[in-house]
Enzyme design. Structure first.
Site, PDB file in Angstrom:
ATOM      1  N   THR A   1      21.594 -71.090  74.022  1.00  0.00           N
ATOM      2  CA  THR A   1      21.213 -71.838  75.226  1.00  0.00           C
ATOM      3  C   THR A   1      22.083 -71.464  76.414  1.00  0.00           C
ATOM      4  O   THR A   1      21.636 -71.492  77.560  1.00  0.00           O
ATOM      5  CB  THR A   1      21.313 -73.350  74.941  1.00  0.00           C
TER       6      THR A   1
ATOM      7  N   SER B   1      20.315 -68.981  68.102  1.00  0.00           N
ATOM      8  CA  SER B   1      21.152 -68.964  66.896  1.00  0.00           C
ATOM      9  C   SER B   1      20.512 -69.660  65.701  1.00  0.00           C
ATOM     10  O   SER B   1      20.992 -69.532  64.582  1.00  0.00           O
ATOM     11  CB  SER B   1      22.538 -69.547  67.182  1.00  0.00           C
TER      12      SER B   1
END
Ligand code: ASP
Length: 326
Positions: free
Chosen positions: A14, A60
């Site tokens: 992010t 991730s």
């Protein structure tokens, strides 16, 4: 003498994400912006000797063994360099605690290796990435903390303890009962406690001795819960699972049906570890235990530890590893 250079390795997340609008904090895409842009967005880093490298670019949640091996290899190369004081890794929050533990186990670095992240995308009005990155570089440069740590929302967490505890808040990470190792305030580090020593009896698992990622043993997590069904474990054993971590209730207790299946799995050569699904604390071993406990590791970290232990055993005994996942 150790140099002053900090290497920032980008992996996505992010912190490198963008949203369609700057007020949208949910409908965004992770891993869109390069690490060069992330560093350039922090003017305070302009004067500092910072080097960048894009190692990965992913959300991730999709982290795999191949990614870990590539990242660990690049961390190792940079940590070896005399002119490098420390390495910072920009990473998604979802599996940050797993990557931190993996790097801790396979590198055990004597310099700072600092993972950082963000809970808001780079173009958000609430963007927390720049401050986290600045703090992470401050920690890496301070030389007062060595080894793998995570920096988020002004707190420094050890690799073994760090856990994502909240899906939305900016201070999404905690260190469980021990609390953070330090806080970063205005670029200064205030140490709160020292890193606990490595867990006793841990077997060596070094990057150079790991087999190729495709040959890593298949290890999964099963959860004990009301109405747990033995067929899940039996099915995994039939498919060739190499190891299982059970996220038990309370002090690592396991539903009777699941326990019977896990003991059957052990009889068939599957390694089993018992962790707790409780958010805090650890499984306390006692005399009547029939399944080995996870030595204080959370289920996701116990899974990594078990994989590494199985690989270390395979090196020691030269035994073939369990069949890879289908
Ligand atoms: N899904 C994102 C990731 O882990 C979440 C984040 O970074 O906060 O890459």
């Amino acid at each position: 003498m150790v140099g002053q250079k900090i290497v920032v390795l980008g992996t996505g997340g992010t912190i490198a994400g963008t949203a369609p609008s700057e007020s949208d904090t949910l409908a965004y895409t992770a891993a869109r912006i390069g690490v060069g842009q992330l560093v350039a967005a922090v003017p305070a880093l302009a004067a500092a000797p910072v080097e960048i490298e894009q190692v990965l670019q992913l959300d991730s949640k999709d982290m795999d063994a191949e990614h870990w091996v590539s990242l660990a290899a690049r961390c190792a190369v940079h940590l070896e360099r005399d002119e490098v004081a420390g390495v910072v890794v920009t990473h998604g929050t979802d599996t940050l605690e797993e990557t931190a533990y993996f790097l801790h186990r396979v590198l055990a670095p004597r310099k700072p290796l600092v993972l950082t992240c963000a809970m808001r995308p780079a173009n958000s009005v609430q963007s927390d990435g720049p401050q986290n990155l600045l703090d992470a570089v401050a920690v890496a440069r301070s030389g007062r903390i060595v080894g793998v740590v995570a920096v988020c929302a002004g707190r420094v967490h050890g690799a073994v303890e760090v856990v994502k505890q909240h899906p939305y808040r900016l201070d999404a990470f905690c260190s469980g009962e021990g609390g953070p190792l330090a806080v970063v305030e205005e670029g200064r580090l205030r140490i709160l406690r020292v890193l606990p020593p490595d867990s006793p009896g841990r077997r060596e698992a070094r990057l150079a001795s790991l087999p190729p990622a495709r040959d890593w043993p298949w290890v999964e997590i099963v959860t004990s819960h009301a109405c747990a069904d033995a067929r899940l474990v039996d099915g995994l054993v039939r498919l060739g699972i190499g190891g299982l971590v059970v996220a038990g209730t309370g002090n690592g207790s396991v539903h009777h049906a699941l326990e019977v299946a896990l003991l059957r799995a052990v009889d068939q050569g599957v390694a089993v570890r018992r962790a707790t699904r409780c958010a805090q604390g650890m499984v306390l071993p006692h005399g009547g235990d029939v399944l080995a406990d996870s030595q204080g590791l959370s289920p996701v970290k116990a899974r990594i530890a078990l994989m590494l232990d199985l690989m270390a055993d395979a090196v020691t005994t030269s035994a073939p590893l369990s069949p890879p996942a289908p």
